[in-house]
Design an enzyme around this catalytic site. Structure first.
Site, PDB file in Angstrom:
ATOM      1  N   ARG A  90       3.756 -41.337  28.989  1.00 15.62           N
ATOM      2  CA  ARG A  90       5.201 -41.120  28.820  1.00 15.62           C
ATOM      3  C   ARG A  90       5.835 -42.130  27.864  1.00 15.62           C
ATOM      4  NH1 ARG A  90       6.642 -38.961  34.924  1.00 15.62           N
ATOM      5  NH2 ARG A  90       6.200 -36.792  34.403  1.00 15.62           N
ATOM      6  N   SER A 139       1.962 -47.961  44.569  1.00 10.37           N
ATOM      7  CA  SER A 139       1.802 -46.527  44.303  1.00 10.37           C
ATOM      8  C   SER A 139       1.815 -45.782  45.622  1.00 10.37           C
ATOM      9  CB  SER A 139       0.472 -46.268  43.586  1.00 10.37           C
ATOM     10  OG  SER A 139       0.070 -44.923  43.778  1.00 10.37           O
ATOM     11  N   ASP A 168       9.711 -42.014  38.127  1.00  8.32           N
ATOM     12  CA  ASP A 168       9.620 -40.717  37.445  1.00  8.32           C
ATOM     13  C   ASP A 168      10.809 -40.473  36.512  1.00  8.32           C
ATOM     14  OD1 ASP A 168       7.219 -40.228  38.672  1.00  8.32           O
ATOM     15  OD2 ASP A 168       8.109 -39.118  40.341  1.00  8.32           O
ATOM     16  N   ARG A 187       8.812 -33.555  32.816  1.00  9.33           N
ATOM     17  CA  ARG A 187       9.974 -34.471  32.774  1.00  9.33           C
ATOM     18  C   ARG A 187      10.371 -34.806  31.335  1.00  9.33           C
ATOM     19  NH1 ARG A 187      10.709 -35.034  38.106  1.00  9.33           N
ATOM     20  NH2 ARG A 187       8.881 -35.430  39.397  1.00  9.33           N
ATOM     21  N   LYS A 212      10.043 -32.999  45.561  1.00  2.58           N
ATOM     22  CA  LYS A 212       8.623 -32.677  45.341  1.00  2.58           C
ATOM     23  C   LYS A 212       7.732 -33.469  46.295  1.00  2.58           C
ATOM     24  CE  LYS A 212       6.722 -33.421  41.100  1.00  2.58           C
ATOM     25  NZ  LYS A 212       5.407 -34.108  41.120  1.00  2.58           N
ATOM     26  N   ARG A 223       4.245 -33.423  51.253  1.00  4.53           N
ATOM     27  CA  ARG A 223       3.860 -34.031  52.533  1.00  4.53           C
ATOM     28  C   ARG A 223       4.087 -33.079  53.698  1.00  4.53           C
ATOM     29  NH1 ARG A 223       4.531 -37.574  48.680  1.00  4.53           N
ATOM     30  NH2 ARG A 223       3.660 -39.683  48.780  1.00  4.53           N
ATOM     31  N   GLN A 252       1.148 -42.660  46.017  1.00  4.14           N
ATOM     32  CA  GLN A 252       0.005 -41.742  46.130  1.00  4.14           C
ATOM     33  C   GLN A 252      -1.201 -42.493  46.689  1.00  4.14           C
ATOM     34  OE1 GLN A 252      -0.496 -39.995  42.249  1.00  4.14           O
ATOM     35  NE2 GLN A 252       1.350 -38.749  42.439  1.00  4.14           N
TER      36      GLN A 252
HETATM   37  C1  S3P Z   1       4.492 -39.673  44.056  1.00  7.25           C
HETATM   38  C2  S3P Z   1       4.300 -40.979  43.706  1.00  7.25           C
HETATM   39  C3  S3P Z   1       4.486 -41.509  42.345  1.00  7.25           C
HETATM   40  C4  S3P Z   1       5.272 -40.552  41.488  1.00  7.25           C
HETATM   41  C5  S3P Z   1       4.790 -39.135  41.627  1.00  7.25           C
HETATM   42  C6  S3P Z   1       4.943 -38.676  43.071  1.00  7.25           C
HETATM   43  C7  S3P Z   1       4.267 -39.252  45.446  1.00  7.25           C
HETATM   44  O1  S3P Z   1       3.222 -41.701  41.748  1.00  7.25           O
HETATM   45  O2  S3P Z   1       5.215 -40.953  40.135  1.00  7.25           O
HETATM   46  O3  S3P Z   1       5.533 -38.262  40.785  1.00  7.25           O
HETATM   47  O4  S3P Z   1       4.720 -38.156  45.838  1.00  7.25           O
HETATM   48  O5  S3P Z   1       3.627 -40.009  46.190  1.00  7.25           O
HETATM   49  P1  S3P Z   1       2.393 -43.072  41.951  1.00  7.25           P
HETATM   50  O6  S3P Z   1       1.999 -43.179  43.358  1.00  7.25           O
HETATM   51  O7  S3P Z   1       1.190 -42.903  41.051  1.00  7.25           O
HETATM   52  O8  S3P Z   1       3.297 -44.168  41.472  1.00  7.25           O
END
Ligand code: S3P
Length: 438
Positions: A353, A174, A322, A397, A29, A34, A176
């Site tokens: 979760r 993180s 995750d 999940r 995913k 990306r 993201q």
């Molecule tokens: C992800 C980063 C993670 C992950 C999410 C996907 C990503 O989140 O939990 O399912 O693709 O960058 P966080 O950056 O909030 O930890």
């Protein structure tokens, strides 16, 4: 195992025995997202194979289509005709990111640096998830972002600005957040550095290098310099280890399992589930390691194992962030107690979760205690639980984890909100049926 009601929102998963044979899982995913982000802002064509056709990734495609990018999709093959770093056009409507935190946070970073106005929203779950973590550092770079609760909740309205690079010491690990700041940095003046307390998944760094970004990594610090051109390329997306994780645990728990999951991404920042299962006594072999599009890939062989409870820290959980719900299911059937700590982030994922898995385990007869930053689970020593009805709270999940728990139940488990699996693993129930010994 068999499933009843696959095409309704509620599915009954019947008990089953081992998982056997060979399988693949849908594309990763994070990498799929990306590929569309970078393909859209690159010059030329990007060809993606193995793209995850999950709802979250389709949200990313819709967002870039709305900004004028020509993207064609034929099953898991996606072709993106990039517009260049500054070639996206103002979206004529609100961008709806659905359930996808990755689409949202990465877009907030990118759009803050582009010369137009945009608004992003999402479903009820996403509208409740924290955005301040991304918005605050972007404001320091000069961004203009407005939204509910001082721009900490969606919808967010962004007026693109010329940003200044910065050195950002992130309070949380993180990917993201890191990726949002790096995307903003691509168009910002000078250099942008993100330093994390621990290294989160590094797919952005690996893929940006493939596209030709001026990026360097030193320990937990990543720096990007204002980049004139990214160049489209071919991306082969490996199977998602977060999807494979359900089958790794399901096979480890059930008697008579011998399952080979082929072509799975084994990036070191993502393999926490393998390490944690091994620590619990799981039998997992990593075979045929290779590389595809800058990412390590391998086949995973898993056999029935007698799992033991373990203490799992936040640091161990980060590369399996995750996988928290399915690790809880592994713990539920292990011998002894499992304590997971340092997992406060899990409260702000697609659902809370910690609360939701605690509720689900209690509903099927597994004793557990919810803690502010984790959970304590009393394992059944491999004994099947009675089963019952659980609610996924719309969290993909949770639904898939509880399907694996159902294999070790007497009466089966009715999963309400089962169609949420389409967010990351369309065809999950069919895939489970195929590898289950009747
Ligand atoms: C992800 C980063 C993670 C992950 C999410 C996907 C990503 O989140 O939990 O399912 O693709 O960058 P966080 O950056 O909030 O930890």
């Amino acid at each position: 195992m068999s499933a009843t009601g696959i095409f309704s929102g509620s599915v009954l998963i019947h008990p089953g025995s081992g998982l056997k044979g060979e399988m693949t899982v849908p594309g990763d995913k994070s990498i799929s997202h990306r590929s569309v982000f970078f393909g859209s802002i690159a010059e030329g064509t990007t060809e993606v194979t193995g793209f995850l056709e999950g709802e979250d990734n389709l949200s990313t495609i819709s967002a870039f289509s709305l900004m004028g990018v020509d993207i064609t999709r034929n099953a898991d093959r996606v072709t993106i005709h990039g517009k260049g770093l500054t070639g996206l056009s103002e979206p004529a409507d609100i961008i709806n990111a659905g359930n996808s935190g990755t689409t949202t946070r990465l877009l907030v970073g990118l759009l803050s640096s582009l010369p137009f106005f945009s608004v992003i929203t999402g479903d009820a779950s996403l509208r409740g998830r924290p955005m301040k973590r991304v918005v605050s550092p972007l404001l320091k770079m000069g961004a203009s972002i407005a939204g509910r609760k001082e721009a900490s909740l969606l919808p967010l309205a962004i007026t693109g600005k010329k940003l200044k690079g910065m050195r950002f010491e992130s309070p949380i690990a993180s990917a993201q957040l890191k990726s949002a700041i790096l995307l903003a940095g691509l168009n910002a003046e000078g250099e942008t550095t993100v330093i994390e307390p621990e290294k989160s998944r590094d797919h952005t760094e690996r893929m940006l290098k493939l596209f030709g970004a001026d990026l360097s990594v030193s320990g937990n610090a990543v720096s990007v310099r204002s980049t004139k051109t990214l160049t489209g390329c071919k991306i082969e997306v490996p199977g998602d280890i977060s999807s494979a994780a359900f089958f790794l645990v399901g096979a480890a728990l059930a008697q008579g399992s011998d399952l080979l999951i082929k072509n799975v991404g084994v990036n070191p920042t993502r393999v926490g589930i393998i390490d944690i299962l091994k620590k619990m006594g799981g039998s997992i072999e990593v075979r045929g390691a290779r590389e595809a599009s800058g990412e390590p890939v391998a086949d995973l062989l898993v056999k029935s194992s007698s799992l033991k409870g373990a203490d799992i820290s936040g640091r161990e959980l980060l590369p399996a962030i995750d996988e928290f719900p399915i690790i809880c299911v592994a713990a539920a059937f292990a011998e002894g107690t499992t304590t997971i700590a340092g997992a406060g982030e899990l409260r702000v994922k697609e659902s809370d979760r910690i609360a939701v898995i605690s509720e689900c385990l209690s509903a099927i007869g597994v004793r557990n205690e919810e803690r502010p930053d984790g959970i304590v689970i009393e394992g059944t020593r491999g004994k099947p639980v009675k089963g019952g009805t659980i609610r996924s709270h719309g969290d993909h999940r949770i639904a898939m984890s509880m399907a694996m728990a159902a294999l070790n139940s007497i009466d089966g488990i009715q999963i309400e909100g089962a169609s949420s699996v389409d967010v990351s693993f369309p065809g999950f129930f069919r895939a489970l049926g195929k590898v289950t010994i009747a």
